[in-house]
Structure formats: structure tokens, C-alpha cells
Design an enzyme around this catalytic site. Structure first.
Site, short mmCIF file in Angstrom:
data_model
loop_
_atom_site.label_atom_id
_atom_site.label_comp_id
_atom_site.label_asym_id
_atom_site.label_seq_id
_atom_site.Cartn_x
_atom_site.Cartn_y
_atom_site.Cartn_z
N HIS A 80 0.84 -1.21 0.00
CA HIS A 80 0.00 0.00 0.00
C HIS A 80 0.87 1.25 0.00
CE1 HIS A 80 -3.42 2.62 1.31
NE2 HIS A 80 -2.45 3.27 1.93
N GLU A 81 1.86 1.28 0.89
CA GLU A 81 2.70 2.49 1.03
C GLU A 81 3.48 2.78 -0.24
OE1 GLU A 81 0.92 2.90 4.49
OE2 GLU A 81 2.03 4.37 3.33
N HIS B 154 -5.32 7.61 -2.31
CA HIS B 154 -6.23 6.60 -1.76
C HIS B 154 -7.41 6.38 -2.70
CE1 HIS B 154 -4.70 7.06 2.61
NE2 HIS B 154 -4.15 6.02 2.00
N HIS C 275 1.74 4.81 -2.74
CA HIS C 275 1.89 6.26 -2.51
C HIS C 275 3.24 6.75 -2.98
CE1 HIS C 275 -1.79 6.69 -0.29
NE2 HIS C 275 -1.40 5.95 0.74
C1 LIG Z 1 -4.04 1.03 4.76
C2 LIG Z 1 -2.98 0.88 5.86
C3 LIG Z 1 -2.00 -0.19 5.45
C4 LIG Z 1 -2.25 2.22 6.07
C5 LIG Z 1 -3.18 3.30 6.60
C6 LIG Z 1 -2.47 4.66 6.65
C7 LIG Z 1 -2.14 5.09 5.25
O1 LIG Z 1 -3.01 5.34 4.45
N1 LIG Z 1 -0.86 5.12 4.91
O2 LIG Z 1 -0.52 5.41 3.63
C8 LIG Z 1 -3.65 2.97 8.00
O3 LIG Z 1 -2.86 2.81 8.89
N2 LIG Z 1 -4.99 2.93 8.17
C9 LIG Z 1 -5.60 2.72 9.48
C10 LIG Z 1 -6.93 3.42 9.54
C11 LIG Z 1 -7.56 3.28 10.88
C12 LIG Z 1 -8.43 2.28 11.25
N3 LIG Z 1 -8.79 2.46 12.54
C13 LIG Z 1 -8.14 3.57 13.04
C14 LIG Z 1 -8.13 4.15 14.32
C15 LIG Z 1 -7.36 5.28 14.54
C16 LIG Z 1 -6.57 5.82 13.51
C17 LIG Z 1 -6.56 5.23 12.23
C18 LIG Z 1 -7.35 4.10 12.02
C19 LIG Z 1 -9.68 1.58 13.24
C20 LIG Z 1 -8.94 0.54 14.13
C21 LIG Z 1 -7.95 -0.34 13.38
C22 LIG Z 1 -6.54 0.16 13.55
C23 LIG Z 1 -5.48 -0.68 12.87
C24 LIG Z 1 -5.50 -0.59 11.36
N4 LIG Z 1 -5.31 0.77 10.92
C25 LIG Z 1 -5.76 1.24 9.74
O4 LIG Z 1 -6.33 0.51 8.92
ZN LIG Z 2 -2.34 5.23 2.44
#
Ligand SMILES: CC(C)C[C@H](CC(=O)NO)C(=O)N[C@H]1Cc2cn(c3ccccc23)CCCCCCNC1=O
Ligand SMILES: [Zn+2]
Ligand SMILES: [Ca+2]
Ligand SMILES: [Zn+2]
Length: 166
Positions: A119-120, A129, A123
Site C-alpha cells: 500500500h505504502e 487513496h 503512494h
Molecule cells: C491502509 C494501511 C496499510 C495504512 C493506513 C495509513 C495510510 O493510508 N498510509 O498510507 C492505516 O494505517 N490505516 C488505518 C486506519 C484506521 C483504522 N482504525 C483507526 C483508528 C485510529 C486511527 C486510524 C485508524 C480503526 C482501528 C484499526 C486500527 C489498525 C488498522 N489501521 C488502519 O487501517
Molecule cells: Zn495510504
């Protein structure tokens, strides 16, 4: 998703990457292979080549860091945000940071490093996204991704940026 760096794409076919900091969650050679596999997902779809650099500066600097780590986007401890990457460009452009307060794995438990890195790196190549939950570029982590990681939309978007080089 931090595309404050000008330039929507790399203007070269060979992109270099270099590790600055590893995670203690996995052996280094496991990290190396998971990261290489994540680059390979995009190499196949874009025709770009990714080469690991051990010496000088590289286009994409890869590191595992926690909380405040020198950019404007401090991480948030376990869970929450897992990683972030800068869009193509000089300096911080392309750089990819993983939150080392996560438990990084090669399998099903914790957060799968390959899936997050793929995913990263989207970007880092210039993708934004997607609103399609089936797309790799969807902003929420999904452990149950099928073998063909990229959705038709992901492939179309990378091809728009980098016409598949012959
Ligand atoms: C796509 C990923 C590889 C990268 C993305 C960030 C991103 O887009 N980087 O390019 C990411 O970290 N998304 C969060 C989004 C998110 C989900 N929640 C959150 C609670 C707090 C803050 C963020 C989140 C709900 C709880 C689950 C938390 C653990 C999973 N976290 C996520 O899915
Ligand atoms: Zn992302
Ligand atoms: Ca986090
Ligand atoms: Zn960062």
C-alpha cells in the site's frame, strides 16, 4: 498520501531504495524479502525496476520508527495509523515510514508487512487513496487480501502514471 512534494510521478524507470532502520519484530532477511515482494507487485504492473542501495542516498528511504520521528507526521503508538509514505520527489519524496509500535509479521497475526508495504509503495509511486474497499489503495488495512493484490482500479491508476513500459 502526503503529496506536498511537487511532481506526481518519478521520471525514471529505475527507482532505488535503502533501509535506514529495521524492526525487531522480524529477521532482517524476512523484512528484505517482504519489502522486495511489495516492490515487485508494482514493478509487474508499472514496468518500473526497484534496486536496493546500500551506500548513497536512495529515492525511497525505508525505516521503522515510532511517535515523533523527524517529519510532520508523528506516529500514534500501537494500532491506529500503521505507516505512511511521501509521494515522488527529491529529498523526502518516496520515503516510507512504518510505525514500529505495531507488531509486524509475515503471516496472519499482527499486521502483515508485505500488505502494508505494498500500500505504502503505491503512494511512493504517486497513487492516492481509493474509495473502493477492494483496492490496495483503500485507506484501511485488510488482512484478507486475495493473491492478486491489485484491483483493476489500482492497475489502471498505476498505468495512468507509468504507461506500461515495453
Ligand atoms: C491502509 C494501511 C496499510 C495504512 C493506513 C495509513 C495510510 O493510508 N498510509 O498510507 C492505516 O494505517 N490505516 C488505518 C486506519 C484506521 C483504522 N482504525 C483507526 C483508528 C485510529 C486511527 C486510524 C485508524 C480503526 C482501528 C484499526 C486500527 C489498525 C488498522 N489501521 C488502519 O487501517
Ligand atoms: Zn495510504
Ligand atoms: Ca500506530
Ligand atoms: Zn514519517
Amino acid at each position: 498520501e502526503y503529496s506536498h512534494i511537487q511532481g506526481t510521478r518519478w521520471n525514471k524507470n529505475v527507482i532505488t531504495y535503502r533501509y535506514l532502520l529495521y524492526t525487531r519484530d522480524l529477521p532482517r532477511n524476512t523484512v528484505d524479502s517482504l519489502i522486495a515482494s511489495a516492490f515487485n507487485v508494482w514493478a509487474k504492473a508499472s514496468g518500473l525496476t526497484f534496486v536496493r542501495s546500500h551506500t548513497n542516498n536512495a529515492d525511497i528511504m525505508v525505516e521503522f520508527v515510532t511517535s515523533n520521528h523527524g517529519d510532520m507526521y508523528p506516529f500514534d503508538g500501537p494500532r491506529g495509523t500503521l505507516a505512511h509514505a511521501f509521494g515522488p520527489g527529491l529529498g523526502v519524496g518516496g520515503d516510507t515510514h512504518f510505525d514500529d509500535d505495531e507488531h509486524w509479521t509475515a503471516g496472519e497475526r499482527g499486521f502483515n508487512l508485505f500488505l502494508v508495504a505494498a500500500h505504502e509503495f503505491g503512494h511512493a509511486l504517486g497513487l492516492k487513496h481509493s474509495r473502493n474497499p477492494d483496492s490496495l489503495m483503500y485507506p484501511t488495512y485488510k488482512s484478507s487480501r486475495s493473491a492478486n493484490l491489485l484491483s483493476r482500479e489500482d492497475v489502471a491508476n498505476i498505468n495512468t502514471l507509468y504507461s506500461k513500459l515495453l
